[in-house]
Design an enzyme around this catalytic site. Structure first.
Site, PDB file in Angstrom:
ATOM      1  N   GLU A  74      -1.785   5.261  -4.285  1.00 16.95           N
ATOM      2  CA  GLU A  74      -0.568   6.078  -4.449  1.00 16.95           C
ATOM      3  C   GLU A  74      -0.719   6.990  -5.683  1.00 16.95           C
ATOM      4  OE1 GLU A  74       2.642   3.428  -5.410  1.00 16.95           O
ATOM      5  OE2 GLU A  74       4.206   4.938  -5.137  1.00 16.95           O
TER       6      GLU A  74
ATOM      7  N   LYS B 184       7.459   8.833   0.894  1.00 21.30           N
ATOM      8  CA  LYS B 184       7.793   7.412   0.699  1.00 21.30           C
ATOM      9  C   LYS B 184       9.270   7.140   0.978  1.00 21.30           C
ATOM     10  CE  LYS B 184       7.056   3.790  -2.839  1.00 21.30           C
ATOM     11  NZ  LYS B 184       6.449   3.544  -4.164  1.00 21.30           N
TER      12      LYS B 184
ATOM     13  N   CYS C 179       3.078   1.942  -0.901  1.00 21.58           N
ATOM     14  CA  CYS C 179       3.402   0.854  -1.822  1.00 21.58           C
ATOM     15  C   CYS C 179       4.665   0.082  -1.441  1.00 21.58           C
ATOM     16  CB  CYS C 179       3.450   1.386  -3.259  1.00 21.58           C
ATOM     17  SG  CYS C 179       3.098   0.062  -4.460  1.00 21.58           S
TER      18      CYS C 179
ATOM     19  N   VAL D  45       2.490  -3.375  -8.902  1.00 17.30           N
ATOM     20  CA  VAL D  45       2.596  -4.080 -10.184  1.00 17.30           C
ATOM     21  C   VAL D  45       3.009  -5.542  -9.965  1.00 17.30           C
ATOM     22  CG1 VAL D  45       3.057  -2.032 -11.576  1.00 17.30           C
ATOM     23  CG2 VAL D  45       4.975  -3.231 -10.506  1.00 17.30           C
TER      24      VAL D  45
HETATM   25  C1  ACM Z   1       5.378   0.742  -6.045  1.00 21.13           C
HETATM   26  O1  ACM Z   1       6.030   1.058  -5.058  1.00 21.13           O
HETATM   27  N1  ACM Z   1       4.616   1.616  -6.681  1.00 21.13           N
HETATM   28  C2  ACM Z   1       5.400  -0.634  -6.557  1.00 21.13           C
END
Ligand code: ACM
Length: 262
Positions: free
Chosen positions: A38, A108, A141, A168
């Site tokens: 990402e 996203k 992510c 993370v």
């Molecule tokens: C994330 O969506 N970068 C944890």
């Protein structure tokens, strides 16, 4: 059909350097599809809107053209995260760029933590495209946290979910097992390594990129800290066979009418 997971450590605010590293790693292994983390070009941890704006670019911007040129050189599809600018709006996006210069952009859907300060929630929805007979869907992510993301892509016919990440939290790489088995799809979670420390906050990324098969096999696993390009061959037919046994089909046996909330 060979897939490459390109796990690396983008340096915040240095897109030219990051692009060079992306090209350098890809040159080490041949593949049909290369998947990167990402926000691979910009880095992750923005602290001001102007900064996010300065590190963003439109889908037809010069760095995106450079990625398309790289796709042409490698004769492959490249999938990577970038900060997309559309007018004055910014999106945390993933692009699929093709050797002929065409590109598709997924924005996203589920923003994580302080991304909500800088990006608008994605409005493309999930979609599936075909490349060399492989049906590919993109998720970014934190999208993984919502079972609807992978489920939607499976119902749309994805064989492989390409999942650029900057994780993370420690859960996703293990949770991918369940999502791959439940949907009978390949999942490639490509995570970054390293840390970013901006103002008072330090974020440490968990690396450990994975490629999981429709039967839950971990075909590839990256280390927590090291950069690497990992490659494996995948067979779309495995993802298209949704029959668990002669009586059960993992998508066909769904009972949407029974999933009422009230
Ligand atoms: C994330 O969506 N970068 C944890």
């Amino acid at each position: 059909m060979r897939v490459a997971l390109v796990q690396f450590e983008p340096v915040f605010g240095e897109p030219d350097r990051n692009f060079a590293r992306m090209a350098e790693l890809a040159a080490q292994q041949r593949a049909d599809v290369y998947i990167y983390p990402e926000l691979a070009l910009s880095g992750y941890q923005f602290i001001a809107q102007e900064e996010a704006y300065a590190l963003s670019e439109p889908a037809d911007g010069p760095r995106m053209d450079a990625m398309a040129h790289l796709a042409s050189t490698l004769d492959a599809c490249l999938i990577f995260g970038f900060a997309e600018r559309d007018g004055t709006d910014l999106y945390n996006a993933a692009a699929a760029v093709f050797p002929d210069g065409q590109r598709l952009v997924y924005r996203k859907t589920h923003l994580f933590y302080k991304e909500t300060l800088f990006f608008k929630p994605g409005n493309t929805g999930f979609f599936v495209f075909e490349y060399r007979r492989l049906h590919i869907g993109m998720a970014i992510c934190f999208d993984w946290f919502f079972p609807e993301s992978y489920r939607t892509l499976a119902l749309l016919g994805a064989d492989l979910v390409a999942h650029p990440s900057n994780l993370v939290l420690p859960y996703c790489q293990r949770a991918d097992f369940a999502a791959a088995v439940q949907n009978r799809i390949y999942i490639a979670t490509v995570n970054r390594t390293g840390a970013e420390h901006r103002e008072e906050e330090r974020l440490e990324f968990t690396g450990g990129s994975v490629l999981v098969s429709p039967k839950g096999e971990y075909l590839l696993q990256g280390s927590r800290t090291e950069e690497a390009i990992l490659v494996a061959d995948i067979d779309p037919a495995q993802a298209r066979d949704k029959q668990l046994n002669p009586y059960n089909n993992v998508l066909g046996d769904r009972r949407p009418a029974q999933y009422r909330l009230g």
